[in-house]
Write a protein that holds these residues in place. Structure first.
Motif, PDB file in Angstrom:
ATOM      1  N   LEU A 135       4.604   5.810  10.055  1.00  0.00           N
ATOM      2  CA  LEU A 135       4.366   4.688  10.961  1.00  0.00           C
ATOM      3  C   LEU A 135       2.901   4.279  10.978  1.00  0.00           C
ATOM      4  CD1 LEU A 135       6.689   5.803  13.885  1.00  0.00           C
ATOM      5  CD2 LEU A 135       6.918   3.676  12.571  1.00  0.00           C
ATOM      6  N   GLU A 136       2.000   5.246  10.929  1.00  0.00           N
ATOM      7  CA  GLU A 136       0.565   4.939  10.972  1.00  0.00           C
ATOM      8  C   GLU A 136       0.103   4.227   9.704  1.00  0.00           C
ATOM      9  OE1 GLU A 136      -0.995   8.642  13.787  1.00  0.00           O
ATOM     10  OE2 GLU A 136      -0.892   8.864  11.614  1.00  0.00           O
ATOM     11  N   ALA A 137       0.601   4.682   8.558  1.00  0.00           N
ATOM     12  CA  ALA A 137       0.102   4.174   7.275  1.00  0.00           C
ATOM     13  C   ALA A 137       1.072   3.226   6.583  1.00  0.00           C
ATOM     14  CB  ALA A 137      -0.202   5.359   6.357  1.00  0.00           C
ATOM     15  N   GLY A 138       2.258   3.027   7.177  1.00  0.00           N
ATOM     16  CA  GLY A 138       3.273   2.215   6.499  1.00  0.00           C
ATOM     17  C   GLY A 138       3.739   2.873   5.221  1.00  0.00           C
ATOM     18  N   ALA A 139       3.659   4.218   5.171  1.00  0.00           N
ATOM     19  CA  ALA A 139       4.008   4.962   3.957  1.00  0.00           C
ATOM     20  C   ALA A 139       5.516   5.169   3.884  1.00  0.00           C
ATOM     21  CB  ALA A 139       3.292   6.308   3.954  1.00  0.00           C
ATOM     22  N   GLY A 140       5.967   5.570   2.697  1.00  0.00           N
ATOM     23  CA  GLY A 140       7.378   5.901   2.528  1.00  0.00           C
ATOM     24  C   GLY A 140       8.304   4.708   2.589  1.00  0.00           C
ATOM     25  N   GLU A 141       7.841   3.538   2.084  1.00  0.00           N
ATOM     26  CA  GLU A 141       8.699   2.361   2.163  1.00  0.00           C
ATOM     27  C   GLU A 141       9.731   2.355   1.036  1.00  0.00           C
ATOM     28  OE1 GLU A 141       8.544  -2.492   2.769  1.00  0.00           O
ATOM     29  OE2 GLU A 141       6.679  -1.331   2.659  1.00  0.00           O
ATOM     30  N   ILE A 142      10.969   2.073   1.380  1.00  0.00           N
ATOM     31  CA  ILE A 142      12.069   1.966   0.422  1.00  0.00           C
ATOM     32  C   ILE A 142      12.110   0.552  -0.139  1.00  0.00           C
ATOM     33  CG2 ILE A 142      14.586   1.836   0.234  1.00  0.00           C
ATOM     34  CD1 ILE A 142      13.807   4.671   0.194  1.00  0.00           C
ATOM     35  N   GLU A 143      12.157   0.463  -1.451  1.00  0.00           N
ATOM     36  CA  GLU A 143      12.268  -0.841  -2.111  1.00  0.00           C
ATOM     37  C   GLU A 143      13.543  -0.865  -2.953  1.00  0.00           C
ATOM     38  OE1 GLU A 143      10.398  -3.344  -1.623  1.00  0.00           O
ATOM     39  OE2 GLU A 143       8.447  -2.630  -0.935  1.00  0.00           O
TER      40      GLU A 143
END
Length: 352
Positions: A319-327
Motif C-alpha cells: 500500500l505504501e509503495a504501490g508494489a505487487g501490482e498484478i497486470e
C-alpha cells in the motif's frame, strides 16, 4: 492412459514444482501489531482500497479484511466481491492466480498483492505451453479448468469452475454429449468423474497441501475421536476422501461445521480455514487431519507455504509503495473472462 486407480490421466510429464520452505514468522508484540493494523486501515481508507483475503491466509489478514469492509472468501467470490465494491484498488491476500482472476473480472481497477511470488502448485504444474499442446491433441474435447490456473490457461479453456460448481457443470456438459478434458487437479477431477460417471481426461496435477493428508494416520485419528465428523476437500487423495462425512469446497466445509451437530471435526484442508470456522462455530473442536505417517514428507504441513507469504508487513509495503501490482494484458483478460463468465451465468441458472 489409465492408472491403477482407474484415472484417465493425461500422458504428460509436468514440471517439478519447487515448494518453498515455510517462512519463519516472528510474531509482532501486541502494541506493534495494533499500530501496523491501524496504519493499514488508514492507507486503505485514504487510497480508496479494499482488502480481500482467502480462507487459507493468516488469521490477522482475514480479520483485518472483514474489519475494514473487505471480505474473506474463496478465490472466485474474492474476485466477484471486487466487481461489486466501489473501491478502485483491490488488495488481494492470497496466491497469484487469485490476483489474476480479480484483475480479469475488474480490468479497470488496480489489483495489488502483498507478495507476487506467492504462487500455487496447481498453477505451476500446468504451464500454458504444455497444456495448450495437449488440448490441441484433443480438439474434440471441451476444456474445463479449475480456478487454480493462470490467466493464460483460463483463456485456453472453454469453462472455468470452482470445486463447488464443478459437479453440475460437468453433468450439464455430459448431457449435451460433450467429451471433457479436465485440468489441473487430478484428485478433484477423479472425484467429479466418480460422482457423475463421466469419463474425462485428467491433467496429472495436484495440490501440495492436500496431497500430504495420510489415509492410514486418519484411520488412527478417527479411532481416537469416534464421534468426530470428517470434512475433506476433494483435492485430497482418494483414500482420504473415502473416509469423509462431508466432501466439499472451502465454503461447504465451513457450512458443515455450523450445520452438523457433532462437537468435534477432523478437517482435511489448509489449516488457515480454522480461523473462519472458529469465528462462526466457537463451540466446536477442530482437529487437523494428519499429514504424518507412512510416506509423509511434510513439505506442506497442512499450510500452503505460498499463502504464508502474505503478511501484515508486506501488505503495508504494497500500500505504501504501490508494489505487487498484478497486470493482465487487456486482450488476454478478455479471453480469460469468457469461460469465467460462462460459469457465473450457469451458476445463476442453478439458483433459479
Amino acid at each position: 492412459m489409465k492408472n491403477g486407480a482407474g484415472e484417465n490421466l493425461a500422458d504428460v510429464r509436468i514440471p517439478l514444482v519447487k515448494v518453498p520452505a515455510h517462512p519463519v514468522r516472528l510474531e509482532l508484540p501486541g502494541p506493534e501489531k495494533d499500530a501496523l493494523k491501524d496504519r493499514i486501515r488508514t492507507m486503505l481508507r485514504q487510497q480508496n482500497a479494499v482488502l480481500v483475503a482467502h480462507y487459507y491466509t493468516d488469521g490477522d489478514l482475514q480479520d483485518l479484511a472483514e474489519e475494514t469492509g473487505g471480505c474473506v472468501a474463496d478465490s472466485l467470490e474474492m474476485a466477484r466481491f471486487g466487481t461489486e465494491h466501489p473501491a478502485q484498488i483491490l488488495v488481494v491476500a492470497g496466491v497469484r492466480f487469485m490476483g489474476e482472476t480479480s484483475k480479469i473480472l475488474n480490468n479497470e481497477k488496480r489489483v495489488l498483492m502483498p507478495d507476487l511470488a506467492a504462487t500455487c502448485s496447481l498453477d505451476e504444474g500446468c504451464p500454458i505451453g504444455l497444456f495448450s499442446d495437449f488440448c490441441d491433441r484433443h480438439p474434440d474435447h471441451t476444456v474445463v479448468v479449475y480456478a487454480n490456473t493462470s490467466a493464460e490457461v483460463k483463456a485456453r479453456s472453454h469453462w472455468v469452475v470452482t470445486s463447488g460448481i464443478a459437479l453440475p457443470v460437468v453433468k450439464h456438459l455430459a448431457e449435451k454429449g460433450e467429451k471433457i478434458l479436465w485440468g489441473p487437479d487430478r484428485h478433484l477431477g477423479r472425484y467429479v468423474q466418480q460422482l457423475t460417471g463421466v469419463e474425462m481426461i485428467l491433467w496429472p496435477g495436484s495440490c501440495v497441501v492436500h496431497e500430504e493428508f495420510k489415509a492410514d494416520a486418519l484411520i488412527q485419528l478417527r479411532k481416537l475421536h469416534p464421534q468426530a465428523a470428517v470434512l475433506v476437500h476433494p483435492e485430497s487423495p482418494q483414500e482420504v476422501v473415502d473416509q469423509a462425512d462431508v466432501v466439499g469446497s472451502t465454503t461447504a466445509l465451513i457450512q458443515a461445521v455450523q450445520r452438523l451437530p457433532n462437537k468435534e471435526f477432523i478437517v482435511a484442508t489448509d489449516a488457515g480455514i480454522f480461523n473462519k470456522m472458529r469465528q462462526l462455530a466457537p463451540d466446536k473442536i477442530l482437529l487437523g487431519a494428519p499429514i504424518a505417517g507412512e510416506g509423509a514428507t511434510c513439505e506442506s504441513c497442512a499450510r500452503c507455504p505460498w499463502m504464508e507469504m502474505n503478511t501484515l508487513e508486506k501488505l503495508a509495503i504494497a500500500l505504501e509503495a504501490g508494489a505487487g501490482e498484478i497486470e493482465v494484458a487487456p486482450e488476454l483478460a478478455a479471453k480469460a473472462r469468457i469461460p469465467i463468465q460462462r460459469m457465473l451465468d450457469f451458476a445463476k441458472t442453478l439458483k433459479k
